[in-house]
Design a protein around this motif. Structure first.
Motif, mmCIF file in Angstrom:
data_model
loop_
_atom_site.group_PDB
_atom_site.id
_atom_site.type_symbol
_atom_site.label_atom_id
_atom_site.label_comp_id
_atom_site.label_asym_id
_atom_site.label_seq_id
_atom_site.Cartn_x
_atom_site.Cartn_y
_atom_site.Cartn_z
ATOM 1 N N ALA A 106 0.829 -1.208 0.000
ATOM 2 C CA ALA A 106 0.000 0.000 0.000
ATOM 3 C C ALA A 106 0.860 1.254 0.000
ATOM 4 C CB ALA A 106 -0.938 -0.023 1.210
ATOM 5 N N ALA A 107 1.941 1.233 0.766
ATOM 6 C CA ALA A 107 2.815 2.409 0.836
ATOM 7 C C ALA A 107 3.513 2.667 -0.496
ATOM 8 C CB ALA A 107 3.838 2.221 1.953
ATOM 9 N N VAL A 108 3.934 1.602 -1.164
ATOM 10 C CA VAL A 108 4.564 1.766 -2.480
ATOM 11 C C VAL A 108 3.552 2.328 -3.478
ATOM 12 C CG1 VAL A 108 5.543 0.517 -4.442
ATOM 13 C CG2 VAL A 108 6.381 0.048 -2.129
ATOM 14 N N LEU A 109 2.315 1.855 -3.432
ATOM 15 C CA LEU A 109 1.283 2.383 -4.326
ATOM 16 C C LEU A 109 1.016 3.864 -4.052
ATOM 17 C CD1 LEU A 109 -1.223 -0.606 -4.415
ATOM 18 C CD2 LEU A 109 0.239 0.194 -6.286
ATOM 19 N N LEU A 110 1.030 4.253 -2.806
ATOM 20 C CA LEU A 110 0.864 5.675 -2.468
ATOM 21 C C LEU A 110 2.046 6.491 -3.002
ATOM 22 C CD1 LEU A 110 -0.509 5.539 1.189
ATOM 23 C CD2 LEU A 110 -1.738 6.271 -0.868
ATOM 24 N N ARG A 111 3.220 5.937 -2.876
ATOM 25 C CA ARG A 111 4.411 6.612 -3.395
ATOM 26 C C ARG A 111 4.295 6.794 -4.909
ATOM 27 N NH1 ARG A 111 8.811 9.951 -3.352
ATOM 28 N NH2 ARG A 111 10.522 9.079 -4.545
ATOM 29 N N TYR A 112 3.880 5.736 -5.618
ATOM 30 C CA TYR A 112 3.748 5.827 -7.067
ATOM 31 C C TYR A 112 2.671 6.838 -7.461
ATOM 32 C CZ TYR A 112 6.655 1.641 -7.663
ATOM 33 O OH TYR A 112 7.678 0.736 -7.669
ATOM 34 N N SER A 114 1.900 9.593 -6.041
ATOM 35 C CA SER A 114 2.435 10.954 -5.980
ATOM 36 C C SER A 114 3.598 11.161 -6.945
ATOM 37 C CB SER A 114 2.888 11.280 -4.552
ATOM 38 O OG SER A 114 3.957 10.444 -4.156
ATOM 39 N N LEU A 115 4.300 10.072 -7.269
ATOM 40 C CA LEU A 115 5.482 10.183 -8.123
ATOM 41 C C LEU A 115 5.126 10.230 -9.603
ATOM 42 C CD1 LEU A 115 8.628 10.151 -7.804
ATOM 43 C CD2 LEU A 115 8.508 7.686 -8.214
ATOM 44 N N TRP A 116 4.133 9.442 -9.998
ATOM 45 C CA TRP A 116 3.837 9.265 -11.411
ATOM 46 C C TRP A 116 2.637 10.063 -11.910
ATOM 47 C CZ3 TRP A 116 4.436 3.226 -12.002
ATOM 48 C CH2 TRP A 116 5.794 2.900 -11.852
ATOM 49 N N ARG A 117 1.816 10.571 -11.009
ATOM 50 C CA ARG A 117 0.642 11.317 -11.445
ATOM 51 C C ARG A 117 0.771 12.793 -11.114
ATOM 52 N NH1 ARG A 117 -3.691 8.026 -12.846
ATOM 53 N NH2 ARG A 117 -3.639 5.890 -12.026
ATOM 54 N N GLU A 118 0.307 13.617 -12.022
ATOM 55 C CA GLU A 118 0.253 15.044 -11.741
ATOM 56 C C GLU A 118 -0.771 15.279 -10.628
ATOM 57 O OE1 GLU A 118 2.270 17.243 -13.012
ATOM 58 O OE2 GLU A 118 3.223 15.675 -14.218
ATOM 59 N N PRO A 119 -0.595 16.346 -9.851
ATOM 60 C CA PRO A 119 -1.506 16.583 -8.722
ATOM 61 C C PRO A 119 -2.989 16.534 -9.076
ATOM 62 C CG PRO A 119 0.371 18.054 -8.577
ATOM 63 C CD PRO A 119 0.501 17.328 -9.888
ATOM 64 N N ASP A 120 -3.362 17.075 -10.235
ATOM 65 C CA ASP A 120 -4.786 17.092 -10.588
ATOM 66 C C ASP A 120 -5.293 15.743 -11.113
ATOM 67 O OD1 ASP A 120 -3.314 17.221 -12.925
ATOM 68 O OD2 ASP A 120 -4.671 18.631 -13.916
#
Length: 200
Positions: A106-112, A114-120
């Motif tokens: 779950a933590a890795v998915l949360l990291r991805y 924020s890392l791979w998607r633009e804020p919007d």
């Protein structure tokens, strides 16, 4: 020589590295850095999922994921070392590993997210969904911190907490004092926990 394809920040690769050190097998394993985002990295041929860790045996066979690799290493060390042989203890340890691995997933998915998607483009619903998994798992461990310090369940838990420290500024610590104290004990008893800490 065994070859471990790993990314230094990966909590799953860290779990394997700590397990190898606890089993005194780390001198038989070469660490080979892998870039999961690089389509030209051989990792995608070694593990079709393109994920770390992957362990390349001397025969050329490749084992993945971390739960399979640590079971192999335990067997290589004679068995019953970090994965207990006694059924009651064994399945408790494996269940703890599964819960801790779930925190890491779950933590890795949360990291991805924020890392791979633009804020919007980020999904608040998805973020809450993954965060709730982590919260529930931490609450379960806080209610009954493990007594062991050197089985696969506790190695996985330490790596999960370490990853939360790395990527989420240790926010978990404020509400989980028993886990904080437990992690200090684990760290003192397990030199490889500090030795495998990612600093980047």
């Amino acid at each position: 020589m065994l070859v471990l394809r790993a990314a230094a920040p990966s909590p799953f690769a860290r779990k394997v590295r700590i397990a190898a050190a606890v089993l005194e097998l780390d001198d038989r394993i070469e660490i080979s850095a892998a870039d999961t985002g690089d389509p030209d990295d051989l990792l995608r041929k070694q593990n079709p999922l393109g994920k770390v860790p992957a362990l390349i045996l001397e025969s050329g066979e490749v084992l993945y994921d971390s739960a399979v690799i640590v079971e192999y290493l335990d067997a290589l060390a004679g068995g019953g070392q970090i994965i207990p042989a006694d059924p009651a203890t064994r399945f408790r340890s494996l269940t703890q590993q599964a819960l801790a691995d779930g925190i890491m997933d779950a933590a890795v998915l949360l990291r991805y997210e924020s890392l791979w998607r633009e804020p919007d483009e980020r999904s608040e619903k998805w973020i809450v969904y993954q965060g709730d998994k982590i919260s529930r798992a931490l609450a379960a461990f806080e209610a009954a911190p493990p007594e062991e310090l050197s089985d696969i369940g506790t190695i996985a838990l330490a790596c999960a907490l370490g990853y939360l420290d790395l990527r989420f500024e240790g926010a978990w610590r404020a509400d989980h004092p028993r886990l904080v104290a437990w992690l200090d004990l684990f760290s003192d008893a397990t030199p490889s926990f500090e030795a495998t800490r990612f600093r980047g």
